[in-house]
Design a protein around this motif. Structure first.
Motif, PDB file in Angstrom:
ATOM      1  N   GLY A  22      70.941 -70.511 -43.640  1.00 26.85           N
ATOM      2  CA  GLY A  22      70.858 -70.031 -45.009  1.00 26.85           C
ATOM      3  C   GLY A  22      72.035 -69.180 -45.439  1.00 26.85           C
ATOM      4  O   GLY A  22      72.485 -69.279 -46.590  1.00 26.85           O
ATOM      5  N   HIS A  23      72.549 -68.348 -44.553  1.00 24.70           N
ATOM      6  CA  HIS A  23      73.656 -67.475 -44.975  1.00 24.70           C
ATOM      7  C   HIS A  23      74.891 -68.286 -45.308  1.00 24.70           C
ATOM      8  O   HIS A  23      75.651 -67.937 -46.215  1.00 24.70           O
ATOM      9  CB  HIS A  23      73.938 -66.398 -43.927  1.00 24.70           C
ATOM     10  CG  HIS A  23      74.915 -66.759 -42.861  1.00 24.70           C
ATOM     11  ND1 HIS A  23      74.596 -67.577 -41.804  1.00 24.70           N
ATOM     12  CD2 HIS A  23      76.219 -66.405 -42.685  1.00 24.70           C
ATOM     13  CE1 HIS A  23      75.659 -67.705 -41.020  1.00 24.70           C
ATOM     14  NE2 HIS A  23      76.656 -67.018 -41.543  1.00 24.70           N
ATOM     15  N   THR A  32      70.277 -67.916 -55.779  1.00 23.88           N
ATOM     16  CA  THR A  32      69.167 -67.014 -55.490  1.00 23.88           C
ATOM     17  C   THR A  32      68.704 -67.262 -54.070  1.00 23.88           C
ATOM     18  O   THR A  32      68.605 -68.413 -53.638  1.00 23.88           O
ATOM     19  CB  THR A  32      67.988 -67.257 -56.459  1.00 23.88           C
ATOM     20  OG1 THR A  32      68.389 -66.915 -57.780  1.00 23.88           O
ATOM     21  CG2 THR A  32      66.768 -66.418 -56.073  1.00 23.88           C
ATOM     22  N   VAL A  33      68.420 -66.201 -53.329  1.00 18.40           N
ATOM     23  CA  VAL A  33      67.858 -66.320 -51.986  1.00 18.40           C
ATOM     24  C   VAL A  33      66.353 -66.096 -52.059  1.00 18.40           C
ATOM     25  O   VAL A  33      65.883 -65.143 -52.697  1.00 18.40           O
ATOM     26  CB  VAL A  33      68.499 -65.309 -51.014  1.00 18.40           C
ATOM     27  CG1 VAL A  33      67.746 -65.295 -49.679  1.00 18.40           C
ATOM     28  CG2 VAL A  33      69.968 -65.649 -50.780  1.00 18.40           C
ATOM     29  N   ARG A  64      64.011 -57.453 -47.159  1.00 16.01           N
ATOM     30  CA  ARG A  64      64.753 -56.748 -46.104  1.00 16.01           C
ATOM     31  C   ARG A  64      66.242 -57.104 -46.102  1.00 16.01           C
ATOM     32  O   ARG A  64      67.091 -56.273 -45.822  1.00 16.01           O
ATOM     33  CB  ARG A  64      64.118 -57.073 -44.744  1.00 16.01           C
ATOM     34  CG  ARG A  64      64.739 -56.372 -43.557  1.00 16.01           C
ATOM     35  CD  ARG A  64      63.865 -56.564 -42.323  1.00 16.01           C
ATOM     36  NE  ARG A  64      63.627 -57.968 -42.036  1.00 16.01           N
ATOM     37  CZ  ARG A  64      64.354 -58.685 -41.188  1.00 16.01           C
ATOM     38  NH1 ARG A  64      65.386 -58.131 -40.563  1.00 16.01           N
ATOM     39  NH2 ARG A  64      64.061 -59.944 -40.942  1.00 16.01           N
ATOM     40  N   LYS A  65      66.572 -58.353 -46.424  1.00 12.71           N
ATOM     41  CA  LYS A  65      67.960 -58.797 -46.367  1.00 12.71           C
ATOM     42  C   LYS A  65      68.613 -58.891 -47.755  1.00 12.71           C
ATOM     43  O   LYS A  65      69.648 -59.535 -47.910  1.00 12.71           O
ATOM     44  CB  LYS A  65      68.039 -60.167 -45.676  1.00 12.71           C
ATOM     45  CG  LYS A  65      67.577 -60.160 -44.230  1.00 12.71           C
ATOM     46  CD  LYS A  65      67.668 -61.552 -43.609  1.00 12.71           C
ATOM     47  CE  LYS A  65      67.198 -61.573 -42.170  1.00 12.71           C
ATOM     48  NZ  LYS A  65      67.256 -62.951 -41.600  1.00 12.71           N
ATOM     49  N   LYS A  66      68.016 -58.248 -48.742  1.00 13.56           N
ATOM     50  CA  LYS A  66      68.534 -58.365 -50.106  1.00 13.56           C
ATOM     51  C   LYS A  66      69.986 -57.926 -50.203  1.00 13.56           C
ATOM     52  O   LYS A  66      70.812 -58.592 -50.849  1.00 13.56           O
ATOM     53  CB  LYS A  66      67.677 -57.546 -51.068  1.00 13.56           C
ATOM     54  CG  LYS A  66      68.145 -57.660 -52.510  1.00 13.56           C
ATOM     55  CD  LYS A  66      67.205 -56.948 -53.473  1.00 13.56           C
ATOM     56  CE  LYS A  66      67.675 -57.109 -54.913  1.00 13.56           C
ATOM     57  NZ  LYS A  66      66.739 -56.478 -55.877  1.00 13.56           N
ATOM     58  N   GLU A  67      70.321 -56.826 -49.577  1.00 11.58           N
ATOM     59  CA  GLU A  67      71.698 -56.334 -49.639  1.00 11.58           C
ATOM     60  C   GLU A  67      72.673 -57.365 -49.073  1.00 11.58           C
ATOM     61  O   GLU A  67      73.756 -57.588 -49.635  1.00 11.58           O
ATOM     62  CB  GLU A  67      71.808 -55.014 -48.869  1.00 11.58           C
ATOM     63  CG  GLU A  67      73.167 -54.353 -48.971  1.00 11.58           C
ATOM     64  CD  GLU A  67      73.218 -53.010 -48.275  1.00 11.58           C
ATOM     65  OE1 GLU A  67      74.299 -52.637 -47.784  1.00 11.58           O
ATOM     66  OE2 GLU A  67      72.171 -52.323 -48.207  1.00 11.58           O
ATOM     67  N   ASP A  68      72.282 -58.009 -47.967  1.00 12.53           N
ATOM     68  CA  ASP A  68      73.136 -59.043 -47.389  1.00 12.53           C
ATOM     69  C   ASP A  68      73.278 -60.225 -48.342  1.00 12.53           C
ATOM     70  O   ASP A  68      74.366 -60.782 -48.502  1.00 12.53           O
ATOM     71  CB  ASP A  68      72.562 -59.533 -46.058  1.00 12.53           C
ATOM     72  CG  ASP A  68      72.865 -58.596 -44.906  1.00 12.53           C
ATOM     73  OD1 ASP A  68      73.531 -57.566 -45.135  1.00 12.53           O
ATOM     74  OD2 ASP A  68      72.429 -58.891 -43.780  1.00 12.53           O
ATOM     75  N   HIS A 128      67.703 -62.017 -55.100  1.00  7.84           N
ATOM     76  CA  HIS A 128      66.999 -62.185 -53.828  1.00  7.84           C
ATOM     77  C   HIS A 128      65.540 -61.879 -54.102  1.00  7.84           C
ATOM     78  O   HIS A 128      65.210 -60.778 -54.559  1.00  7.84           O
ATOM     79  CB  HIS A 128      67.577 -61.221 -52.777  1.00  7.84           C
ATOM     80  CG  HIS A 128      66.889 -61.267 -51.448  1.00  7.84           C
ATOM     81  ND1 HIS A 128      67.502 -61.711 -50.295  1.00  7.84           N
ATOM     82  CD2 HIS A 128      65.625 -60.907 -51.065  1.00  7.84           C
ATOM     83  CE1 HIS A 128      66.665 -61.628 -49.278  1.00  7.84           C
ATOM     84  NE2 HIS A 128      65.525 -61.135 -49.722  1.00  7.84           N
ATOM     85  N   ARG A 129      64.658 -62.841 -53.833  1.00  3.52           N
ATOM     86  CA  ARG A 129      63.239 -62.662 -54.111  1.00  3.52           C
ATOM     87  C   ARG A 129      62.415 -62.852 -52.845  1.00  3.52           C
ATOM     88  O   ARG A 129      62.749 -63.668 -51.983  1.00  3.52           O
ATOM     89  CB  ARG A 129      62.772 -63.670 -55.163  1.00  3.52           C
ATOM     90  CG  ARG A 129      63.442 -63.517 -56.523  1.00  3.52           C
ATOM     91  CD  ARG A 129      63.094 -62.191 -57.200  1.00  3.52           C
ATOM     92  NE  ARG A 129      63.586 -62.160 -58.562  1.00  3.52           N
ATOM     93  CZ  ARG A 129      62.848 -62.482 -59.626  1.00  3.52           C
ATOM     94  NH1 ARG A 129      61.576 -62.855 -59.471  1.00  3.52           N
ATOM     95  NH2 ARG A 129      63.353 -62.427 -60.834  1.00  3.52           N
TER      96      ARG A 129
END
Length: 345
Positions: free
Chosen positions: A186-187, A201-202, A208-212, A221-222
């Motif tokens: 995914g990244h 959009t992720v 937890r990984k929104k900042e990334d 990021h949802r």
């Protein structure tokens, strides 16, 4: 035959251990590659655990290989000693079927020859958790100077696995793309979709990984654990790419698509899925799958990543930490790809 050091699982589900494996002599059109780095793909763990069926052991995993050409056969024209090269998920195909002739060797009608654990001849094949590998020059990829070898290794599977569907379904300016899961696959999907010009959009289980996600190029990021996410984003996306290996509530995810949108699966759950066909009929939506890419497209992906300064987010480990790395992958404790430094053999 030459014997080289490797790390292998001696039996299904067994810890990997140091060993040696044979490599064929360098033939007319072969290149001998001194492997520098080998990415750890979740599919390596599936293979070792026989999640996808019986396999031969001892098994040397690894199909995200980056290294240096150490020797070339007398008929080789593509590469020279010292070139930076990579090897992905397959090392040969029939070269004659319609798919091979169209550059879709991953869909070879006679079956591509996998890097491991079994070749198209039915014989055991040993992967990249080793010091050297011999491959036909036509199935090696040139790694451009714009990417470090360690960061390039995961591109040979994770990179092309996301690049291929994003290009095929025309992710780009004016398109809204959702990437399900922010892991090893995914990244790279976020990075590539953003570089292609799409709005990304992720969709992840938590925030937890929104900042990334935002750092890698997403605009949103949802959390999929929040039912409001599916209501608020209904009908939003042209393309949703699922990178997870879990069985999803597909009706919910199909509801995120615009009319004529597509949900593409690159993750491979072991269990069957179910859905209500009205989730497809309404909105003329499509449910699809995608698997890596052909040789030409993989080279295109590497060149694209070099041009845009894209490499995998990695944690480099010595080979003796491979079993710990497997456990951490299963626990979701990696951001975002382990890469083995094979000089530690």
């Amino acid at each position: 035959m030459t014997t080289v050091p490797a790390y292998a699982a001696p039996a299904p589900k067994a810890p990997l251990e140091r060993t040696t494996v044979p490599r064929r002599p360098v033939g007319e059109h072969d290149v001998l590659i001194e492997i520098k780095y080998a990415g750890i793909c979740h599919s390596d763990i599936h293979q070792v655990n026989e999640d996808w069926g019986r396999a031969p052991f001892p098994m040397v995993p690894g199909h995200e290989i980056a290294g240096i050409v150490a020797e070339v056969g007398p008929g080789v024209t593509r590469y020279a000693v010292g070139d930076r090269v990579g090897v992905g998920c397959f090392v040969d195909s029939c070269r004659e079927c319609a798919n091979c002739l169209a550059g879709l060797e991953q869909h070879c009608a006679k079956g591509m020859s996998a890097t491991y654990p079994v070749g198209s001849d039915g014989q055991p094949a040993y992967g990249g958790y080793s010091s050297h590998i011999v491959v036909d020059e036509n199935y090696a990829l040139r790694i451009p100077e714009g990417i470090g070898l360690a960061e390039a290794a995961p591109l040979l599977c994770a990179g092309i696995t996301l690049y291929s569907p994003l290009k095929h379904w025309q992710a780009g300016p004016g398109k809204k793309v959702a990437i399900v899961g922010l892991g090893g696959l995914g990244h790279m999907g976020v990075k590539i979709a953003h570089a292609l010009g799409a709005e990304v959009t992720v969709l992840s289980q938590s925030l937890r990984k929104k900042e990334d996600s935002l750092r890698l190029g997403a605009t949103d990021h949802r959390a999929t654990s929040d039912p409001a996410t599916f209501a608020e984003l209904a009908g939003s996306f042209d393309l949703v790419v699922s990178t997870v290996s879990a069985v999803l509530p597909f009706d919910d995810y199909l509801g995120l698509l615009k009319t004529d949108g597509t949900l593409v699966n690159v993750g491979a759950p072991a269990d069957p899925i179910s859905l209500n066909l009205f989730s497809l009929i309404g909105g003329r939506r499509s449910l699809a799958g995608s698997m890596i890419g052909g040789i030409a497209e993989t080279q295109e992906m590497l060149d694209f990543c070099a041009e845009h300064g894209l490499g995998a987010e990695i944690e480099v480990i010595p080979v003796e930490q491979v079993n710990e790395a497997f456990a951490r992958v299963l626990a979701g404790d990696v951001r975002y790809r382990f890469v083995i430094d094979t000089t530690t053999f």
